[in-house]
Design an enzyme around this catalytic site. Structure first.
Site, PDB file in Angstrom:
ATOM      1  N   MET A 108       0.845  -1.192   0.000  1.00 50.85           N
ATOM      2  CA  MET A 108       0.000   0.000   0.000  1.00 50.85           C
ATOM      3  C   MET A 108       0.881   1.243   0.000  1.00 50.85           C
ATOM      4  O   MET A 108       1.526   1.573   0.997  1.00 50.85           O
ATOM      5  CB  MET A 108      -0.944  -0.015   1.202  1.00 50.85           C
ATOM      6  CG  MET A 108      -1.837  -1.254   1.242  1.00 50.85           C
ATOM      7  SD  MET A 108      -2.996  -1.268   2.630  1.00 50.85           S
ATOM      8  CE  MET A 108      -4.125   0.052   2.144  1.00 50.85           C
ATOM      9  N   GLY A 145      -0.086   4.346  -0.356  1.00 53.48           N
ATOM     10  CA  GLY A 145      -0.753   5.556   0.110  1.00 53.48           C
ATOM     11  C   GLY A 145      -1.577   6.207  -0.985  1.00 53.48           C
ATOM     12  O   GLY A 145      -2.202   7.236  -0.784  1.00 53.48           O
ATOM     13  N   SER A 174      -3.435   1.259  -4.956  1.00 54.69           N
ATOM     14  CA  SER A 174      -3.071   0.192  -4.032  1.00 54.69           C
ATOM     15  C   SER A 174      -4.130   0.012  -2.953  1.00 54.69           C
ATOM     16  O   SER A 174      -4.345  -1.105  -2.463  1.00 54.69           O
ATOM     17  CB  SER A 174      -1.705   0.466  -3.399  1.00 54.69           C
ATOM     18  OG  SER A 174      -1.693   1.691  -2.697  1.00 54.69           O
ATOM     19  N   CYS A 190      12.923  -1.072  -9.571  1.00 53.96           N
ATOM     20  CA  CYS A 190      12.274  -1.203  -8.262  1.00 53.96           C
ATOM     21  C   CYS A 190      11.387  -2.438  -8.220  1.00 53.96           C
ATOM     22  O   CYS A 190      11.373  -3.182  -7.233  1.00 53.96           O
ATOM     23  CB  CYS A 190      11.470   0.047  -7.948  1.00 53.96           C
ATOM     24  SG  CYS A 190      10.676   0.036  -6.324  1.00 53.96           S
ATOM     25  N   CYS A 209      10.208   8.741  -8.072  1.00 54.61           N
ATOM     26  CA  CYS A 209       9.771   8.944  -6.693  1.00 54.61           C
ATOM     27  C   CYS A 209      10.844   9.538  -5.800  1.00 54.61           C
ATOM     28  O   CYS A 209      10.540  10.260  -4.848  1.00 54.61           O
ATOM     29  CB  CYS A 209       9.246   7.635  -6.097  1.00 54.61           C
ATOM     30  SG  CYS A 209      10.513   6.371  -5.832  1.00 54.61           S
TER      31      CYS A 209
END
Length: 364
Positions: A7, A9, A13, A101, A198
């Site tokens: 999750m 945020g 998700s 990632c 990010c």
């Protein structure tokens, strides 16, 4: 089934976790703390992994009614994604940190830890589909929503990883996800998507790389070696770049110039015309197949070269740890370091990292 829901945020998700819980799975939410120094707040759609994001994820888990934890993977993320990103640019290559990632963190470190803790699978909010075949294998396919499809950055996943993965949003368009979040009472229903790298929250990639690598001045030249200008570091350029070249002398034909080649060794950036960008074939290495490796060494497929790029027809020749990809028609702005992802219809065959290209202009 015990499922760990990653999750972030964000809305995607959160809805993915809610769907897994509603389907009857024993779901636990986890937020990945990937930043060494998380900021308190995002700036619009820039960045992620802020303190605000972790709080949004926790609130969503509370509404869904599932346990929630925060896992600190900042060191792993820095080593496998951030340092890789910097070193690739220093070598004159153009990496995709989201793809790295997924490969190194979300579906390696997280999945390994989840399985060790007794979970059966990991669910994420990626827009992609997994199709179970009659022989028990799992195939990765494009999402129903082409505008949100993320199969390209998932093209590094192996069959073993797909066996323990769920992408609950693959059959849904984004507008429906936001509407569903609103119906479920999730406060992130209208939260902006994160569009940038990010770990570069201000969106200034050149500034970030400059701070990491320092200045390394060099020349900007044309294909004949004529000096056209100077730069402060090759890491500030990508293949196909047109803006920000700061060349004072216009081209003889008055048309824009584009970056053709980046050579960190002699600190040279070569520029040329749009026509000189055209590529007829590429060589890639370290293929990762989303299922069994192709049975034939020659594969007729389509290829995607960027996260939001178009598919183009290709012939891929697989030779051990290398893949040669020949384009049916010349294509442009192909950069070493990028991933080439091969498709059979909507099915992802696999991916490989581009090492070199053959330009049309070099063969005529």
């Amino acid at each position: 089934m015990r499922v760990l829901a990653a999750m972030s945020g964000g809305v995607d998700s959160a809805v993915a976790a809610a769907r897994m819980a509603e389907a009857g799975h024993d779901v636990t939410g986890v937020h990945l703390a990937l930043s060494r120094n998380p900021q308190s707040y995002r700036s619009g759609a820039r960045g992620c992994c802020t303190i605000e994001d972790s709080r949004d994820a926790r609130r969503a888990a509370d509404v869904i009614g599932i346990p929630f934890y925060v896992w600190d993977l900042a060191e792993r993320f820095h080593a496998d994604v951030v340092e890789d990103f910097v070193s690739e640019y220093a070598a004159g290559r153009t990496p995709n940190p989201c793809l790295r990632c997924n490969e190194k963190v979300k579906f390696s470190a997280v999945l390994e830890r989840a399985l060790a803790l007794g979970f059966d699978a990991v669910a994420t909010g990626h827009y992609a589909r997994i199709v179970d075949t009659p022989d028990g294998a799992r195939e990765l396919h494009r999402a129903v929503d082409p505008a949100k499809d993320q199969s390209y950055v998932l093209g590094v996943l192996t069959q073993a990883q797909l066996a323990h993965a769920f992408f609950p949003l693959g059959d849904t368009v984004k507008t429906e996800v936001r509407e569903e979040a609103e119906r479920r009472g999730l406060s992130v229903a209208a939260k902006p998507d994160s569009h940038d790298i990010c770990f570069i929250a201000d969106g200034n990639t050149a500034g970030f790389l400059g701070a990491q690598l320092g200045e390394a001045p060099g020349d900007i030249v044309d294909a004949q070696g004529n000096k056209l200008g100077e730069h402060s570091g090759t890491h500030g350029f990508t293949i196909g770049q047109r803006k920000g070249l700061k060349i004072g002398t216009p081209a003889a034909d008055g048309k824009p110039r584009f970056v053709l080649d980046i050579s960190p060794v002699d600190r040279t950036v070569t520029v040329g015309s749009r026509e000189e960008l055209a590529v007829s074939e590429l060589t890639a290495s370290n293929p990762r197949w989303c299922g069994p490796a192709p049975a034939d060494s020659v594969v007729h497929a389509t290829a995607q070269l960027r996260a939001h790029g178009d598919e183009v027809p290709v012939v891929a020749t697989v030779q051990g740890n290398h893949v040669q990809v020949t384009f049916a028609e010349p294509t442009s702005a192909v950069a070493p370091g990028q991933a080439v992802v091969l498709y059979d219809g909507t099915r992802v065959i696999g991916s490989a990292t581009i090492d070199s290209v053959q330009r049309v202009s070099a063969t005529v």
